[in-house]
Design an enzyme around this catalytic site. Sequence first.
Site, PDB file in Angstrom:
ATOM      1  N   SER A 184       0.837  -1.193   0.000  1.00  0.00           N
ATOM      2  CA  SER A 184       0.000   0.000   0.000  1.00  0.00           C
ATOM      3  C   SER A 184       0.877   1.250   0.000  1.00  0.00           C
ATOM      4  CB  SER A 184      -0.953  -0.045   1.198  1.00  0.00           C
ATOM      5  OG  SER A 184      -1.968   0.914   1.075  1.00  0.00           O
TER       6      SER A 184
ATOM      7  N   ASP B 145      -9.061  -4.730  -5.699  1.00  0.00           N
ATOM      8  CA  ASP B 145      -8.618  -3.852  -4.608  1.00  0.00           C
ATOM      9  C   ASP B 145      -9.754  -2.918  -4.189  1.00  0.00           C
ATOM     10  OD1 ASP B 145      -7.323  -1.812  -3.023  1.00  0.00           O
ATOM     11  OD2 ASP B 145      -5.428  -2.487  -3.860  1.00  0.00           O
TER      12      ASP B 145
ATOM     13  N   HIS C 158      -7.570  -5.507  -1.163  1.00  0.00           N
ATOM     14  CA  HIS C 158      -6.334  -4.799  -0.818  1.00  0.00           C
ATOM     15  C   HIS C 158      -5.360  -5.709  -0.072  1.00  0.00           C
ATOM     16  CE1 HIS C 158      -3.984  -1.189  -0.558  1.00  0.00           C
ATOM     17  NE2 HIS C 158      -3.927  -1.224   0.758  1.00  0.00           N
TER      18      HIS C 158
END
Length: 800
Positions: A663, A736, A770
């Site tokens: 991330s 995601d 994610h």
Amino acid sequence: MRQLLLLLPLCGLLHSAPLLAQPVNSYQQPAPAVRELLDTPAQPRLLIAPDKQTVALLELRRFSSAEELARPTLRLAGTRFDVASSGPTGVQGVQKLRLRSLLNAEAPERNVELPAGGLFHDFAWAPDGQRFVLHRRTEQGTELWVGEVATARLRAIPGIKLNEVLVQDEQAWLNPRELIVTVLPERRGAAPQQRLALAPVVQESIGRASPERTHPDLLKTPLDEALFEYHARSQLAWVDIASGASRELGAPALFSSVSSVGEGQYLLTERVLRPFSYTLPWDDFPTVVELRHRDGRLLRELTRMPMRSGVAIDGVLAGPRVFYASPFKDAAVYWIEALDGGNPNTRVAFRDRVMRLDPPYTGEPMEVQRMPHRFARLRFLDDGQHALLSEIDRQRAWTRTYLLPLRGSQSKPLFEHSLRERYRHPGNPLMRTLANGAQVVQSQGGAELLMAGVGASARGDRPFLDRWSLKDLSVQRLFQSSETHYEMPQALLDDGRRLLTLRESASEPPNLVLREGQVLTPLTKLRDNQPQLRKVRRELVNFKRADGVEMSFWMYLPPDYKEGERRPTLVWAYPLEYSDAAIAGQVSGSINRYNAFSGISPLLLLQEGFVVLYDATMPIVGDLKTLNDGFIEQITMNARAIIDKAEDLGVSDPKRMAVGGHSYGAFMAVNLLAHTDLFKAGVARSGAYNRTLTPFGFQSERRSLWEARDVYLRLSPLLYAHQIKEALLLIHGEADNNAGTQAFQSERLYQAIAGLGGTVRYVLLPNEAHGYTARESAGHVQWEMSQWLKAHLGDPHAGP
């Protein structure tokens, strides 16, 4: 071959050259040592009953599967749900459930038999600890089951099919046997379908600023709107878990929240209204907040919150927001109102205020407290007379907590600190559960607080339990973990004579322990199920960067490491912002934590011989308004300090080091490759690399693209793809669900680097969000990282 674009149906691999040979149409498995760890069941989760007499040991499914991720799912209005069960996706299934007495350490554990068929999930204790509830997902819907502690038996509540599209993992307890849930309406008909006649989709904005974040899974068409309304519509239902009786309450609606008011006298509900938005998720749609009788009849509408559009960055709605129901007999309702119009840039003496409305709810609300800064949290004390009120000073990244009298006098400041503070953090109050399921702060009749914290220090975390006097704010330390174990307080029993803790060490998994002075009585006996990890060496390393800011990393050495060896090394980090350099250097973690790595953790690379510098601090220090102006310079300074320290320790070869992150950590890693030559390779998972596609702020950046154009452009490594000469592995979940990190961010970066002749590999994991949850994905991610680092840093066992 300059560029080869290959999509593998199962592992979704895109790569620029066949650097890593592999069969098509298959997930790859990591090395046997890593595979063995991935296939080891997770340690049971320990959930203590509210009455402190029983603990539930939940053995949860560690991974889902690729097949599970491929179940029919709808992604609408910023939410995702399993179509067949009207419930959340990616639930952690309960594989085994055991009950153990906390009063008699010698009493045997009792197994709760889980009937075959479906997937049990979302365990929750009833307020008195004598029963518990579970949800079971089936192809026909989500069922509600209840278990009895006395018999260790489960039974289904007949006729209940839960709707958890909007209200997930939540039930409103009225008392230990009665609760309110949201269920599917009985007569909802068939789901909407696309009509043959299509029409343009039109959006319009006329002269009103609306700086929205980049949200995934938004509505796009009228059909999406109809599907969202169909699936999100639910019916309130009353359930008696003792008898199994149930009945519907009121009419169906788009209920998004339901909670008990007082001692179960009333209900506080929120429901979503039209019009829907194509630029905002559902929890920003118009909402009506209502008080109801416990039978579902409407008592009073409290407010209608408008669409959350046109709200300033870091701003709030101007009217009533954030509602709380008193859990006591007074049955008051509290909420927050902005005094600055919701705009954080407005200069005012007071930014928010707390309001209260008392039964019979026919009069006007009263103002309870004004706050100079933005409201953060309200927690009721168990004396029924006070609450803990917390606020956040956005400019300083500072938080302050008050003792708030709910009636009468003004509040009293208790403690304040930086949002990033660890060393002086006072901890969090111990809570207890009331008969109506409400969690309230233990306070000994409003006289004191019991505060438990991690006890961070320069030598690592040592959890503590403090007694805070609410009269004179004096603090008495009741317990602190030793230097050999990590021991977190859970509850103080018998007027303080005995302490219940969760105790672990580097080689012992967390177990519940009853502590009476120095006498310890083990209450659970979980054993180490991954002994191979005990050969891993772990050390906290402290050092400074060039400007004197303190830094640290956890150095992990592989099981076969020999003194004097310089191994290929992966630095894994995540940037954090600080306004104070002293706080930036504070250490997190403990040498006494039990080693148990997640399925996608880079620490599993230790089993293949790599050195991993984990949780390497990556501080960005300065004025929070303009912090990112020096982002590149600061991460460069950080990286140099990390590499120099690893070289000084003699464990790493500075010419064989890689950087990685997930991330925002991936964003950091790619920027380091684009702007420095410090690393030979990189691993970037689920990141964002073009900041012009997140134009209204990102992470802690408060300025928009048009206010800080140069910053957005410079911090977009996509625009510097021509400078990325090192080998870069990009991994991303196809689905995601994080704001701003959609998979096309990795795809575009891959295309740029490949088009410029760089060395890059792009792995797209089907149906993953994610984070990655399927066993197949975890194994493949480990294989990809290992093969990439071996290809570009060299085999750890082959020497330089």
